[in-house]
Design a protein around this motif. Structure first.
Motif, PDB file in Angstrom:
ATOM      1  N   SER A 216      21.465   5.501 -18.988  1.00  0.00           N
ATOM      2  CA  SER A 216      20.163   4.876 -18.741  1.00  0.00           C
ATOM      3  C   SER A 216      20.329   3.527 -18.048  1.00  0.00           C
ATOM      4  CB  SER A 216      19.411   4.696 -20.062  1.00  0.00           C
ATOM      5  OG  SER A 216      19.102   5.940 -20.650  1.00  0.00           O
ATOM      6  N   ALA A 217      21.356   2.776 -18.459  1.00  0.00           N
ATOM      7  CA  ALA A 217      21.593   1.453 -17.862  1.00  0.00           C
ATOM      8  C   ALA A 217      21.933   1.555 -16.385  1.00  0.00           C
ATOM      9  CB  ALA A 217      22.704   0.737 -18.621  1.00  0.00           C
ATOM     10  N   CYS A 218      22.568   2.636 -15.980  1.00  0.00           N
ATOM     11  CA  CYS A 218      22.913   2.823 -14.565  1.00  0.00           C
ATOM     12  C   CYS A 218      21.670   2.904 -13.683  1.00  0.00           C
ATOM     13  CB  CYS A 218      23.752   4.081 -14.384  1.00  0.00           C
ATOM     14  SG  CYS A 218      25.446   3.951 -15.006  1.00  0.00           S
ATOM     15  N   HIS A 219      20.543   3.263 -14.282  1.00  0.00           N
ATOM     16  CA  HIS A 219      19.300   3.417 -13.523  1.00  0.00           C
ATOM     17  C   HIS A 219      18.348   2.245 -13.735  1.00  0.00           C
ATOM     18  CE1 HIS A 219      20.132   7.595 -12.342  1.00  0.00           C
ATOM     19  NE2 HIS A 219      20.666   7.728 -13.543  1.00  0.00           N
ATOM     20  N   HIS A 220      18.730   1.293 -14.582  1.00  0.00           N
ATOM     21  CA  HIS A 220      17.836   0.182 -14.898  1.00  0.00           C
ATOM     22  C   HIS A 220      17.791  -0.810 -13.735  1.00  0.00           C
ATOM     23  CE1 HIS A 220      15.559  -2.573 -17.372  1.00  0.00           C
ATOM     24  NE2 HIS A 220      16.391  -3.546 -17.057  1.00  0.00           N
ATOM     25  N   ALA A 221      16.583  -1.183 -13.348  1.00  0.00           N
ATOM     26  CA  ALA A 221      16.415  -2.070 -12.194  1.00  0.00           C
ATOM     27  C   ALA A 221      16.391  -3.528 -12.629  1.00  0.00           C
ATOM     28  CB  ALA A 221      15.145  -1.716 -11.453  1.00  0.00           C
ATOM     29  N   ALA A 222      17.515  -4.037 -13.123  1.00  0.00           N
ATOM     30  CA  ALA A 222      17.598  -5.441 -13.528  1.00  0.00           C
ATOM     31  C   ALA A 222      17.547  -6.325 -12.290  1.00  0.00           C
ATOM     32  CB  ALA A 222      18.897  -5.693 -14.293  1.00  0.00           C
ATOM     33  N   SER A 223      16.656  -7.320 -12.286  1.00  0.00           N
ATOM     34  CA  SER A 223      16.565  -8.217 -11.143  1.00  0.00           C
ATOM     35  C   SER A 223      17.728  -9.197 -11.107  1.00  0.00           C
ATOM     36  CB  SER A 223      15.245  -8.988 -11.183  1.00  0.00           C
ATOM     37  OG  SER A 223      15.148  -9.732 -12.385  1.00  0.00           O
ATOM     38  N   GLU A 224      18.276  -9.517 -12.303  1.00  0.00           N
ATOM     39  CA  GLU A 224      19.409 -10.435 -12.396  1.00  0.00           C
ATOM     40  C   GLU A 224      20.361  -9.936 -13.478  1.00  0.00           C
ATOM     41  OE1 GLU A 224      19.205 -14.712 -13.988  1.00  0.00           O
ATOM     42  OE2 GLU A 224      19.056 -14.974 -11.801  1.00  0.00           O
ATOM     43  N   VAL A 230      22.751  -1.616 -28.570  1.00  0.00           N
ATOM     44  CA  VAL A 230      22.864  -0.160 -28.601  1.00  0.00           C
ATOM     45  C   VAL A 230      23.207   0.226 -30.044  1.00  0.00           C
ATOM     46  CG1 VAL A 230      24.050   1.871 -27.697  1.00  0.00           C
ATOM     47  CG2 VAL A 230      23.605  -0.084 -26.195  1.00  0.00           C
ATOM     48  N   GLY A 231      22.164   0.505 -30.811  1.00  0.00           N
ATOM     49  CA  GLY A 231      22.332   0.851 -32.212  1.00  0.00           C
ATOM     50  C   GLY A 231      21.138   1.635 -32.698  1.00  0.00           C
ATOM     51  N   ARG A 278      14.658   0.321 -26.508  1.00  0.00           N
ATOM     52  CA  ARG A 278      13.655   1.393 -26.506  1.00  0.00           C
ATOM     53  C   ARG A 278      12.529   1.095 -25.511  1.00  0.00           C
ATOM     54  NH1 ARG A 278      12.377   0.997 -31.348  1.00  0.00           N
ATOM     55  NH2 ARG A 278      10.404  -0.111 -31.174  1.00  0.00           N
ATOM     56  N   LEU A 279      12.069  -0.151 -25.487  1.00  0.00           N
ATOM     57  CA  LEU A 279      10.927  -0.511 -24.649  1.00  0.00           C
ATOM     58  C   LEU A 279      11.296  -0.700 -23.176  1.00  0.00           C
ATOM     59  CD1 LEU A 279       9.213  -3.061 -27.061  1.00  0.00           C
ATOM     60  CD2 LEU A 279       8.452  -0.729 -26.543  1.00  0.00           C
ATOM     61  N   GLU A 280      12.449  -1.338 -22.916  1.00  0.00           N
ATOM     62  CA  GLU A 280      12.797  -1.709 -21.548  1.00  0.00           C
ATOM     63  C   GLU A 280      13.802  -0.766 -20.878  1.00  0.00           C
ATOM     64  OE1 GLU A 280      11.329  -4.080 -19.890  1.00  0.00           O
ATOM     65  OE2 GLU A 280      10.101  -4.687 -21.596  1.00  0.00           O
ATOM     66  N   LEU A 281      14.685  -0.178 -21.687  1.00  0.00           N
ATOM     67  CA  LEU A 281      15.706   0.714 -21.127  1.00  0.00           C
ATOM     68  C   LEU A 281      15.299   2.180 -21.259  1.00  0.00           C
ATOM     69  CD1 LEU A 281      18.549   0.512 -19.826  1.00  0.00           C
ATOM     70  CD2 LEU A 281      19.516   0.710 -22.132  1.00  0.00           C
TER      71      LEU A 281
END
Length: 303
Positions: A216-224, A230-231, A278-281
């Motif tokens: 999921s993190a590989c697809h997350h569009a973090a601006s910075e 992770v639990g 859960r909310l952002e990722l």
């Protein structure tokens, strides 16, 4: 998506390569000379084998990739006290090498897998990502250092980063020295299950759930830079873990508390607040401890 994974021969790395590949991604799997086994050929598009400090070789291999997942480095907390320099070199200096290679290769997205150990001892029922790190081991301190390097690179405009902080990861392929592996080994040998302290409480997260968080993190569009726990958000004590394991195994082996002194570095309670992930990722754990232990036993494989 083309993804470069460092530490692909490790416990979490092997699960990550498998899940990324089965999700349709092209994975280049990096395994350091002293680290684990190569992933199965069917699960990685390419496997490479060289020292993590070799930035030039990293850059050559990363050139066509869109994301780097950085997992490399030793993960044994207790062992880090015996060789703190090696842990700092592997995690902090190794992370510098990865970022340097990304700059050369023109890769601008990084998923860095840190550790919940950075939180140290907490009085709060659950820990949040905005809490100040308070490491109690060289391993945790090295992870804090690596996170700082990633954050500096992200804030300096060199890359966009997602930092993941897994809690107590378990499952097929875990080390024989891990708590659950020791419980299973003792129960299978027919002896009493002898444990030092039954009260420490941790958040046990199944390895495939952690690998799915990485996906999921590989697809997350973090601006910075974005940071996620992770639990599961559920605490399980050592005594409860042993009781669940023996029940799943169908054994009546007694659990004996040896009552040894607690070390100054020991963390007695560490449970995630997973709401941000859960909310952002868009990720949450799906495997409970009982099911995870059963799946670990079915696989019958420890590292």
């Amino acid at each position: 998506m083309k993804i470069f994974v460092t530490g692909a021969g490790g416990f979490i790395g092997r699960a990550t390569v498998r899940i990324l590949a089965r999700s349709g991604h092209e994975v280049t799997a990096h395994v350091a000379p002293t680290e684990g086994e190569m992933p199965a050929p069917s699960e990685a598009t390419a496997c490479v084998h060289f020292a993590i400090e070799n930035a030039a070789e990293f850059a050559n291999r990363m050139a066509a990739c869109e994301v780097v997942v950085h997992l490399a480095g030793p993960a044994a907390v207790a062992a880090s006290f015996g060789d703190p320099e090696e842990y700092m070199r592997s995690h902090a200096v190794g992370t510098c090498a990865v970022i340097s290679a990304m700059r050369r290769a023109g890769v601008r997205r990084l998923v860095y897998v840190s550790s919940a150990e950075i939180y140290g001892r907490r009085d709060e029922p659950r820990v949040r990502e905005d809490m100040t790190p308070s490491p109690r081991s060289p391993y945790a301190a090295a992870k804090v250092g690596a996170e700082a390097i990633v954050a500096a690179a992200a804030r300096g405009g060199l890359l966009r980063a997602v930092v993941l902080r897994p809690f107590s990861v378990y499952g097929p392929g875990q080390r024989h020295a891990s708590l659950l592996a020791r419980i299973i080994d003792q129960a299978q040998s027919g002896t009493d299950i002898q444990l030092r302290d039954l009260t420490p409480t941790r958040d046990y997260c199944f390895v495939d759930d952690v690998a799915n968080a990485i996906r999921s993190a590989c697809h997350h569009a973090a601006s910075e830079i974005a940071i996620f726990n992770v639990g599961t958000g559920i605490g399980t004590s050592v005594g409860q873990l042993a009781a669940i394991a023996t029940e799943v195994m169908g054994t009546s082996a007694p659990v004996i508390e040896l009552g040894a002194d607690r070390g100054a570095s020991e963390i007695f309670r560490l449970i995630a607040d997973p709401s941000h992930a859960r909310l952002e990722l868009g990720w949450q754990a799906s495997v409970d401890v009982r099911t995870g232990i059963a799946r670990t036993l079915e696989a019958g494989a420890l590292a």
